[in-house]
Scaffold this active site. Structure first.
Site, PDB file in Angstrom:
ATOM      1  N   GLY A  12       0.821  -1.217   0.000  1.00  0.00           N
ATOM      2  CA  GLY A  12       0.000   0.000   0.000  1.00  0.00           C
ATOM      3  C   GLY A  12       0.849   1.260   0.000  1.00  0.00           C
ATOM      4  O   GLY A  12       1.892   1.321  -0.653  1.00  0.00           O
ATOM      5  N   SER A 120       3.141  -2.215  10.928  1.00  0.00           N
ATOM      6  CA  SER A 120       1.684  -2.234  11.088  1.00  0.00           C
ATOM      7  C   SER A 120       1.286  -1.870  12.523  1.00  0.00           C
ATOM      8  O   SER A 120       1.960  -2.250  13.474  1.00  0.00           O
ATOM      9  CB  SER A 120       1.132  -3.624  10.767  1.00  0.00           C
ATOM     10  N   ASN A 121       0.180  -1.181  12.637  1.00  0.00           N
ATOM     11  CA  ASN A 121      -0.302  -0.740  13.950  1.00  0.00           C
ATOM     12  C   ASN A 121      -1.459  -1.588  14.458  1.00  0.00           C
ATOM     13  O   ASN A 121      -2.165  -2.202  13.663  1.00  0.00           O
ATOM     14  CB  ASN A 121      -0.756   0.729  13.838  1.00  0.00           C
ATOM     15  N   HIS A 176       4.311   3.007  21.049  1.00  0.00           N
ATOM     16  CA  HIS A 176       3.996   3.886  19.923  1.00  0.00           C
ATOM     17  C   HIS A 176       2.548   4.344  20.062  1.00  0.00           C
ATOM     18  O   HIS A 176       1.703   4.080  19.229  1.00  0.00           O
ATOM     19  CB  HIS A 176       4.190   3.102  18.620  1.00  0.00           C
TER      20      HIS A 176
HETATM   21  N1  APR Z   1      -1.528  -9.758   3.534  1.00  0.00           N
HETATM   22  C1  APR Z   1      -0.785  -8.868   2.862  1.00  0.00           C
HETATM   23  N2  APR Z   1      -1.173  -7.604   2.647  1.00  0.00           N
HETATM   24  C2  APR Z   1      -2.358  -7.241   3.121  1.00  0.00           C
HETATM   25  C3  APR Z   1      -3.177  -8.115   3.855  1.00  0.00           C
HETATM   26  C4  APR Z   1      -2.724  -9.429   4.054  1.00  0.00           C
HETATM   27  N3  APR Z   1      -3.440 -10.325   4.723  1.00  0.00           N
HETATM   28  N4  APR Z   1      -4.301  -7.442   4.203  1.00  0.00           N
HETATM   29  C5  APR Z   1      -4.175  -6.199   3.730  1.00  0.00           C
HETATM   30  N5  APR Z   1      -3.008  -6.074   3.066  1.00  0.00           N
HETATM   31  C6  APR Z   1      -2.469  -4.924   2.352  1.00  0.00           C
HETATM   32  C7  APR Z   1      -3.546  -4.081   1.677  1.00  0.00           C
HETATM   33  O1  APR Z   1      -3.982  -4.699   0.466  1.00  0.00           O
HETATM   34  C8  APR Z   1      -2.806  -2.769   1.452  1.00  0.00           C
HETATM   35  O2  APR Z   1      -2.243  -2.701   0.165  1.00  0.00           O
HETATM   36  O3  APR Z   1      -1.829  -4.013   3.225  1.00  0.00           O
HETATM   37  C9  APR Z   1      -1.707  -2.782   2.520  1.00  0.00           C
HETATM   38  C10 APR Z   1      -1.795  -1.648   3.509  1.00  0.00           C
HETATM   39  O4  APR Z   1      -1.599  -0.471   2.811  1.00  0.00           O
HETATM   40  P1  APR Z   1      -2.385   0.875   3.154  1.00  0.00           P
HETATM   41  O5  APR Z   1      -3.824   0.575   3.371  1.00  0.00           O
HETATM   42  O6  APR Z   1      -2.033   1.868   2.113  1.00  0.00           O
HETATM   43  O7  APR Z   1      -1.777   1.295   4.559  1.00  0.00           O
HETATM   44  P2  APR Z   1      -0.373   2.013   4.882  1.00  0.00           P
HETATM   45  O8  APR Z   1      -0.566   3.474   4.925  1.00  0.00           O
HETATM   46  O9  APR Z   1       0.681   1.463   3.998  1.00  0.00           O
HETATM   47  O10 APR Z   1      -0.152   1.539   6.391  1.00  0.00           O
HETATM   48  C11 APR Z   1       0.026   0.176   6.690  1.00  0.00           C
HETATM   49  O11 APR Z   1       1.237   0.654   8.701  1.00  0.00           O
HETATM   50  O12 APR Z   1       1.615   2.638   9.875  1.00  0.00           O
HETATM   51  C12 APR Z   1       0.846   1.465   9.780  1.00  0.00           C
HETATM   52  O13 APR Z   1      -1.252   2.133  10.751  1.00  0.00           O
HETATM   53  C13 APR Z   1      -0.603   1.785   9.550  1.00  0.00           C
HETATM   54  O14 APR Z   1      -1.401  -0.429  10.029  1.00  0.00           O
HETATM   55  C14 APR Z   1      -1.099   0.484   8.990  1.00  0.00           C
HETATM   56  C15 APR Z   1       0.108  -0.036   8.189  1.00  0.00           C
END
Ligand code: APR
Length: 318
Positions: A12, A120-121, A176
């Site tokens: 993401g 991840s949070n 955090h």
């Molecule tokens: N396996 C792999 N990837 C996954 C899964 C999974 N089971 N479930 C969701 N994803 C992917 C989503 O498809 C998405 O592309 O995780 C990605 C997360 O990206 P974003 O929604 O853009 O989030 P992002 O801003 O990158 O933050 C990710 O980091 O800082 C923390 O709080 C934030 O928990 C969040 C994480």
């Protein structure tokens, strides 16, 4: 000699920036994994097509199969939902712990020798879960939070004093979350205490204290400040930069001292929980936790922060 391999789980917002930064710095070949088909492949193709312009020689591959992360030296995990305005990081625990379980199994089964950096949070709980499910030694499973929280604190100090960010040294400890512990006593500009410089600027200790308190408050709420502005999603450039600094220190055995979410074994009065503390990061992962004396006020803040982490982690019933 083969280039190092960096696997990014979650393609993401943060995952995409991680891939670009890893490529720009030529840290190694990149695999960007996501459950969404096509998206990580598209991002990797896009970044790879910038290689002739930026001049980096690494390969980038998008993936939807965990087999593609085989042989990864470092895995950085961003899979999971980001928060929305008004949410705390802790509100993400239910949905993200389900995701983290499957991600950790994928890492365990396909990249058993990797060093893992979790973003991840809620961070402290997610890194705990990742370590439990992978069963990897704790020095190989760490969380990114403190590098970013400290960077935010440093940025606010630099802006306030009108000095380069390069010359500001400051660190946060603890979880955090909103109770993180920005260390005021050790904040300095090339060794000169920040409080002294603030007193000079404002001509009064009381005003200096007030200004510092505001910076501490802003640091604690800095993630939320970005979320409120973005309205969709949370910070992604700065978390990516922060995790890349940690990965680089491990891959290049730099032994940088970086605030890291690490499993404590009595340090700072904490045993058996992941909490942010200064660590030496090198070729063996967490090579050393640098413990030092906190004063009574700092220890009280640390205890409060750790209590919040414990509450959340214990709710996972691991
Ligand atoms: N396996 C792999 N990837 C996954 C899964 C999974 N089971 N479930 C969701 N994803 C992917 C989503 O498809 C998405 O592309 O995780 C990605 C997360 O990206 P974003 O929604 O853009 O989030 P992002 O801003 O990158 O933050 C990710 O980091 O800082 C923390 O709080 C934030 O928990 C969040 C994480």
């Amino acid at each position: 000699m083969a280039r190092p391999k960096i696997a990014l789980i979650g393609g993401g917002q943060i995952g995409g920036v991680l891939a670009q930064l890893a490529a720009l710095r030529e840290l190694g070949d990149v695999v960007l994994f996501d459950i969404v088909e096509g998206m990580p492949q598209g991002k990797c193709l896009d970044i790879a097509e910038a290689a002739p312009v930026d001049g980096f020689d690494v390969s980038l591959k998008g993936a939807n199969d965990y087999k593609d992360i085989a042989g990864a030296n470092v895995v950085i995990v961003t899979a999971g939902l980001p928060r929305k305005p008004g949410m705390s990081r802790d509100d993400l625990i239910e949905v993200n712990s389900k995701i983290m379980r499957s991600v950790a199994e994928g890492i365990r089964d396909n990249a058993p020798d990797a060093f893992v950096i979790v973003i991840s949070n809620p961070l402290d709980a997610m890194v705990t879960l990742c370590q439990k499910v992978t069963g990897f030694p704790a020095e190989r499973v760490i969380g990114q939070a403190g590098v970013l929280d400290s960077a935010r604190f440093q940025a606010f100090i630099a802006w306030e004093l009108g000095v380069s960010v390069k010359d500001v040294n400051a660190m946060t400890l603890g979880g955090h979350g909103d109770d993180m512990v920005p260390l005021v006593r050790y904040a300095s500009v090339n060794g000169i205490p920040v409080m002294e410089l603030l007193e000079q600027k404002y001509g009064s200790a009381a005003k200096a204290k007030e200004v510092m308190e505001a910076m501490v408050k802003r640091t604690r709420g800095a993630g939320g400040e970005v979320v409120a502005l973005l309205k969709t999603g949370s910070a992604f450039y700065s978390p990516a930069s922060s995790a890349i600094a940690m990965a680089e220190s491990i891959l290049k055995d730099q032994k940088r001292v970086l605030p890291t979410c690490a499993l404590l074994n009595g340090e700072f009065g904490v045993k058996g929980y992941y909490v942010g503390v200064p660590c030496v990061l090198g070729a063996n992962g967490v090579e050393k936790i640098l413990e030092f004396k906190l004063d009574a006020e700092e220890q009280a803040m640390m205890d409060k922060s750790v209590a919040a982490v414990k509450g959340l982690v214990d709710s996972l019933n691991l």
